[in-house]
Design a protein around this motif. Sequence first.
Motif, short mmCIF file in Angstrom:
data_model
loop_
_atom_site.label_atom_id
_atom_site.label_comp_id
_atom_site.label_asym_id
_atom_site.label_seq_id
_atom_site.Cartn_x
_atom_site.Cartn_y
_atom_site.Cartn_z
N UNK A 89 24.56 -1.27 -1.57
CA UNK A 89 24.02 -0.04 -2.28
C UNK A 89 23.36 -0.59 -3.69
N UNK A 90 22.29 0.19 -4.07
CA UNK A 90 21.66 -0.01 -5.48
C UNK A 90 22.57 0.26 -6.53
N UNK A 138 1.05 -1.10 -0.06
CA UNK A 138 -0.03 0.06 0.24
C UNK A 138 0.83 1.21 -0.01
N UNK A 139 1.94 1.20 0.83
CA UNK A 139 2.83 2.33 0.79
C UNK A 139 3.42 2.46 -0.49
N UNK A 140 3.85 1.48 -1.26
CA UNK A 140 4.59 1.50 -2.56
C UNK A 140 3.48 2.14 -3.57
N UNK A 158 10.10 18.63 -17.12
CA UNK A 158 10.26 18.97 -18.59
C UNK A 158 10.46 17.96 -19.48
N UNK A 159 11.21 16.68 -18.94
CA UNK A 159 11.61 15.48 -19.46
C UNK A 159 10.94 14.24 -19.00
N UNK A 160 9.62 14.29 -19.00
CA UNK A 160 8.93 13.22 -18.13
C UNK A 160 9.20 11.93 -18.80
N UNK A 161 9.53 11.71 -20.03
CA UNK A 161 9.59 10.17 -20.69
C UNK A 161 11.05 9.80 -20.24
N UNK A 162 11.83 10.79 -20.46
CA UNK A 162 13.28 10.26 -19.84
C UNK A 162 13.48 9.87 -18.33
N UNK A 163 12.51 10.82 -17.60
CA UNK A 163 12.61 10.75 -16.21
C UNK A 163 11.82 9.35 -15.82
N UNK A 164 10.66 9.02 -16.64
CA UNK A 164 10.16 7.73 -16.27
C UNK A 164 10.88 6.72 -16.34
N UNK A 165 11.70 6.46 -17.50
CA UNK A 165 12.65 5.54 -17.95
C UNK A 165 13.63 5.32 -16.95
N UNK A 178 14.36 1.00 -10.34
CA UNK A 178 13.26 0.15 -9.71
C UNK A 178 13.84 -1.32 -9.91
N UNK A 179 14.30 -1.35 -11.34
CA UNK A 179 14.96 -2.96 -11.77
C UNK A 179 15.74 -3.11 -10.94
N UNK A 180 16.90 -2.23 -11.00
CA UNK A 180 18.14 -2.30 -10.06
C UNK A 180 17.80 -2.70 -8.77
N UNK A 181 17.06 -1.96 -8.12
CA UNK A 181 16.57 -2.29 -6.65
C UNK A 181 15.90 -3.62 -6.39
N UNK A 182 15.33 -4.07 -7.61
CA UNK A 182 14.53 -5.43 -7.48
C UNK A 182 15.39 -6.46 -7.88
N UNK A 183 16.63 -6.37 -8.37
CA UNK A 183 17.49 -7.32 -8.96
C UNK A 183 18.01 -8.18 -7.67
N UNK A 184 18.37 -9.08 -7.66
CA UNK A 184 19.14 -10.00 -6.90
C UNK A 184 20.16 -9.44 -6.43
#
Length: 100
Positions: A99-100, A57-59, A74-81, A87-93
Amino acid sequence: MNNVVNLSHKKIEIEKKREREKLNKPDALTIKLWRLSMEIDDLIKKGVLDDSLPPDEIAAIIAHRLGTLISCSEKSVELSEFCCHIIERMNSSRVTGEPA
């Protein structure tokens, strides 16, 4: 004469070391962002540990807020990517505490 040369070399080494240290010091913005990051971490830990809020729920709340923040960029697409990449790096094993 040899002592003068050695002292001169030491002085140059000390000056170079000071220059490297200056380059490695974080600027004011970095320090402010780090403090904000620590405050967010504290809020999340308090919510999960003290208030027994479910992490998913917090996530969801954080994802919604992040979407609002990205929409202001101003660069929403780049920031989103970039955020997806983080997130992918943090979620990897990885080893816990690493550190991430």
